[in-house]
Design a protein around this motif. Structure first.
Motif, short mmCIF file in Angstrom:
data_model
loop_
_atom_site.label_atom_id
_atom_site.label_comp_id
_atom_site.label_asym_id
_atom_site.label_seq_id
_atom_site.Cartn_x
_atom_site.Cartn_y
_atom_site.Cartn_z
N UNK A 1 0.96 54.28 47.69
CA UNK A 1 0.14 53.08 47.60
C UNK A 1 -0.88 53.27 46.49
N UNK A 2 -0.84 52.39 45.49
CA UNK A 2 -1.80 52.40 44.37
C UNK A 2 -2.83 51.31 44.63
N UNK A 3 -4.10 51.69 44.61
CA UNK A 3 -5.18 50.75 44.95
C UNK A 3 -6.11 50.62 43.75
N UNK A 4 -6.36 49.39 43.33
CA UNK A 4 -7.27 49.15 42.22
C UNK A 4 -7.02 47.78 41.62
N UNK A 5 -7.41 47.63 40.36
CA UNK A 5 -7.20 46.36 39.70
C UNK A 5 -8.20 45.31 40.10
N UNK A 6 -9.46 45.58 39.83
CA UNK A 6 -10.52 44.60 40.06
C UNK A 6 -10.41 43.50 39.00
N UNK A 7 -11.34 42.58 38.99
CA UNK A 7 -11.27 41.45 38.06
C UNK A 7 -11.18 41.93 36.62
N UNK A 8 -10.16 41.43 35.92
CA UNK A 8 -9.98 41.77 34.52
C UNK A 8 -9.37 43.13 34.26
N UNK A 9 -8.98 43.85 35.31
CA UNK A 9 -8.46 45.21 35.14
C UNK A 9 -7.13 45.42 35.84
N UNK B 1 -1.60 58.19 48.39
CA UNK B 1 -2.47 57.13 47.86
C UNK B 1 -2.99 57.51 46.49
N UNK B 2 -2.99 56.54 45.59
CA UNK B 2 -3.71 56.63 44.32
C UNK B 2 -4.83 55.61 44.37
N UNK B 3 -6.05 56.05 44.17
CA UNK B 3 -7.20 55.15 44.18
C UNK B 3 -7.99 55.32 42.90
N UNK B 4 -8.25 54.22 42.21
CA UNK B 4 -9.13 54.30 41.07
C UNK B 4 -8.77 53.47 39.87
N UNK C 1 -8.88 58.50 55.36
CA UNK C 1 -7.48 58.81 55.62
C UNK C 1 -7.17 60.23 55.16
N UNK C 2 -6.51 61.00 55.98
CA UNK C 2 -6.10 62.35 55.61
C UNK C 2 -4.65 62.33 55.15
N UNK C 3 -4.45 61.91 53.91
CA UNK C 3 -3.12 61.88 53.30
C UNK C 3 -3.25 62.46 51.90
N UNK C 4 -2.15 62.94 51.31
CA UNK C 4 -2.22 63.34 49.91
C UNK C 4 -2.70 62.16 49.07
N UNK C 5 -3.62 62.43 48.17
CA UNK C 5 -4.21 61.33 47.42
C UNK C 5 -4.72 61.82 46.07
N UNK C 6 -4.79 60.91 45.13
CA UNK C 6 -5.40 61.18 43.84
C UNK C 6 -6.51 60.18 43.63
N UNK C 7 -7.66 60.68 43.22
CA UNK C 7 -8.83 59.86 42.97
C UNK C 7 -9.17 59.94 41.49
N UNK C 8 -9.30 58.78 40.86
CA UNK C 8 -9.51 58.73 39.41
C UNK C 8 -10.50 57.62 39.09
N UNK C 9 -11.00 57.63 37.87
CA UNK C 9 -11.77 56.53 37.31
C UNK C 9 -12.94 56.15 38.22
N UNK C 10 -13.03 54.87 38.59
CA UNK C 10 -14.21 54.43 39.34
C UNK C 10 -14.24 54.95 40.78
N UNK C 11 -13.12 55.45 41.29
CA UNK C 11 -13.20 56.16 42.58
C UNK C 11 -14.10 57.39 42.43
#
Length: 297
Positions: free
Chosen positions: A47-55, A114-117, A136-146
């Motif tokens: 699951x990739x999470x992100x993409x706020x307004x204009x991004x 999960x990818x967040x950021x 959440x305790x799952x494998x995840x990558x946190x980048x950018x604004x995360x």
């Protein structure tokens, strides 16, 4: 140990004592050949999470890179305004409009990684997305604004051994409450401090990207590949997708981070060799990353 990250020093084989020079021959067998009866459920649901307004482009790049790197299923949680363009670009992605953070938990419950950021932003929507992922305790990558959201918290948090963070020097400085110049003056120490402070695998991006882990039995790793053409928008989003795909396919965080950094840099060099450095786009790397993933499998 201080690490001079200037280009001239990285061309010197003696410049990185005590570090693992990331090498494709070491990592290309970490993902075994797939059995004939393989199915998508064997290779994770990212699951990739992100993409706020204009991004919205950021999550598109991460999701497409993840699919090309072998994740079994890739979902995206983003603002509804990006859904049409995301599906037009990559119909294999399962795209979900999440304008209200309360819509996120059902998607999180189905994801194995999960990818967040990418394109997350820094508003209330982004903050609530971050809080839910940290629970959440799952494998995840946190980048950018995360990472910027974590840096703004009142005290450091222990992210855990299943987490990868991928800051560039300015983000690393915010996480360690210092100046960017301090990070660049001693990049190795900074990478090790990031890994220890947040108890996770840490990638410090830049010339000679470094990978460290808390109490890591492996030496910190350094990537000697890459080129100035990769200094363009979206490169980090592609890297996040690669790490996420490798985590989804059950590599541990340290191995996934090392392999992804290496694949990303080698792909950048291949694109530069084929077409030159000037005008290189992040999306140009994706097919070359897939090329290196499939070598000797």
């Amino acid at each position: 140990m201080r690490l001079d990250s200037s280009p001239s020093s990285l061309d010197n084989d003696n410049a990185v004592p005590g570090l693992e020079r990331l090498d494709l021959s070491v990592y290309q067998q970490r993902l075994p050949a797939r059995p004939r009866d393989a199915h998508k459920g064997m290779f994770g649901h990212l699951l990739v999470i992100g993409g706020n307004q204009g991004m919205g482009g950021a999550v598109m790049l991460a999701a497409e890179a993840a699919l090309r790197c072998g994740a079994g299923k890739v979902s995206v949680a983003t603002l509804s305004e990006h859904i049409a363009s995301l599906l037009a670009r990559c119909p294999e992605v399962m795209a979900h409009g999440v304008d209200d953070p309360a819509q996120l938990p059902p998607l999180l419950s189905q994801a194995s990684t999960v990818v967040l950021g990418p394109g997350l932003g820094r508003d209330a929507w982004a903050e609530q997305m971050l809080i839910q992922v940290l629970e959440r305790e799952v494998p995840r990558i946190l980048d950018a604004d995360a990472l910027n959201g974590i840096a703004s918290m009142s005290r450091p948090i222990r992210l855990g051994c299943q987490t990868v963070i991928t800051p560039h020097p300015a983000e690393a400085a915010r996480l360690l409450a210092c100046r960017t110049a301090d990070i660049q003056a001693d990049r190795l120490t900074a990478a090790e401090q990031l890994a220890e402070r947040f108890a996770c695998a840490a990638v410090l991006k830049g010339v000679g990207s470094l990978v460290a882990g808390p109490g890591d039995l492996q030496r910190p790793g350094i990537c000697m590949h890459g080129n100035p053409g990769m200094a363009s928008a979206g490169m980090g989003d592609v890297l996040s997708g690669v790490v996420g795909a490798l985590l989804a396919q059950h590599l541990d965080a340290g191995t996934a981070a090392r392999y992804a950094v290496l694949l990303h840099a080698l792909a950048g060099d291949r694109v530069a060799e084929q077409d030159g450095q000037l005008g290189m786009l992040a999306s140009d790397l994706i097919s070359s990353i897939r090329y290196y993933l499939n070598r000797n499998i």
